[in-house]
Every structure is written in structure tokens, then in C-alpha cells.
Write an enzyme that holds these catalytic residues in place. Sequence first.
Site, PDB file in Angstrom:
ATOM      1  CG  HIS A 254      -1.780   1.220   1.336  1.00 35.52           C
ATOM      2  ND1 HIS A 254      -1.745   2.104   2.394  1.00 35.52           N
ATOM      3  CD2 HIS A 254      -2.719   1.708   0.490  1.00 35.52           C
ATOM      4  CE1 HIS A 254      -2.623   3.065   2.202  1.00 35.52           C
ATOM      5  NE2 HIS A 254      -3.233   2.844   1.049  1.00 35.52           N
ATOM      6  CB  SER A 255       0.831   4.293   0.241  1.00 32.44           C
ATOM      7  OG  SER A 255       1.075   5.664   0.057  1.00 32.44           O
TER       8      SER A 255
END
Length: 224
Positions: free
Chosen positions: A76-77
Site C-alpha cells: 500500500h502506498s
Amino acid sequence: MTTFVLVPGMCHGGWCFEQLTEQLRAHGHNVYPLTLTGLGERSHLLRTGVNLDIHVQDVAGVLVSENIRNAVLVGHSYGGMVITGAADRNPDRVDSLVYLDAVVPGHGDSCWSLVSDQERQWYLDVVETGDAVRPLPFFDPRATPHPLASVLQPLQLATDLTHIRRNVYVYAAGWKGQSPFTPLYQRLREDPAWTTHALDAEHNLMRDAPHDLLKILREIGEPS
């Protein structure tokens, strides 16, 4: 049964995947939600000197110590930096890569070089020691400062990652304001080597679109 290794974004720990972890395990999958060095329950570890290489090694260490093969790495990210590096260093242990509203680096890229000016301004808001980025005010109370060196260090790749069976990008289309990942998503959705999804959710897809995300990951776990 598929083995998923879940890598959080900046300032977050494995706790951010709690619901997703429970759901995947309920469907019979092996799941390893990681907390990277210097963060969460590992924030007591010295942040100075904690860089991207160490975070990549966090993932590599789990793959080796748990003897994991054919892993699906989910980042994520900022976690997109980490899973890319881990796949490069462990080509015999990684099957697929899933980027959740994340950066997708190439050789020589850093998180700093891939994000917007607004994101860089946040990176510069460091704690008093100057070694870590402060969590944003709206983050979960469990969020902790993120080692600054990890977002500045360029990623060095030794392979072209063509051994990866599936590359998947999940785009959060519900940002309040302009998403820094829109140009990347628009490029990848035209690339036949990628499978892309757009979910009507904000950046924290694990919280805002858990059922859609679960469906995507379960499909990735199925043999092609």
C-alpha cells in the site's frame, strides 16, 4: 491456498490490514501482515539509518525464514517501493505483485522522486530529531513517525521483474482533491502487462473498500 505478504504504507503497521488479514485467512489463505523496521510495534528500533534497503530486507527475511514460495506481495502506498525491491531480490519466491494506490518504482527511483510536491512537503515535516516524517493528523492514532531515509533512498534493481506472473494495480478513485497516483494509473491501464482496478474509495483502500479488495486478492490467488 495462496500466501499473501502485506506491506503497509508510511507511518502504518501490520495492524492496518487487520480486517483484510482475517478475511483472507477465513478463505484458507496464508497471510503475513508486516510492520516495517522503525514503525508500529517496532518503533523502538533505532530510526536513524533505517532506509529502503532495510525495509526490503524485512520482507525478504519473512520469505526466507518462513520458506515462502509463490508469494503474492501486496504493498500500500510507500509499500510499493518495498514489494518491488523484495521481488527483485527474491525472484524464486515471488509470484505476483499487487500495488494498492501505491508508487511503482523503476531502477533508480525513490519515493521522493515519484510523488507530488504536496507529498514532498509532508515528507519535510520531520520530528525534532530530523530522522522521521510525522504522521498526518487524520491518520489512525496507532500511526508512528516514518524513517525519512527510506523515502529518499533510490531503489536499485538487478532484474527486469519479467518473472512476475501478475502485476496488479488498484487505484483509489475517491481522493478528496487530486490523487498523486492518477497519471500512473492512467498509464498502467493501457499497458497489457498490467491488470488495473479503480475503486470508489479514498487512499486507505483496506478501510474504505474491504470487500472489493478482498474479491480482487482472491481472484489473484487463483491459478491463471
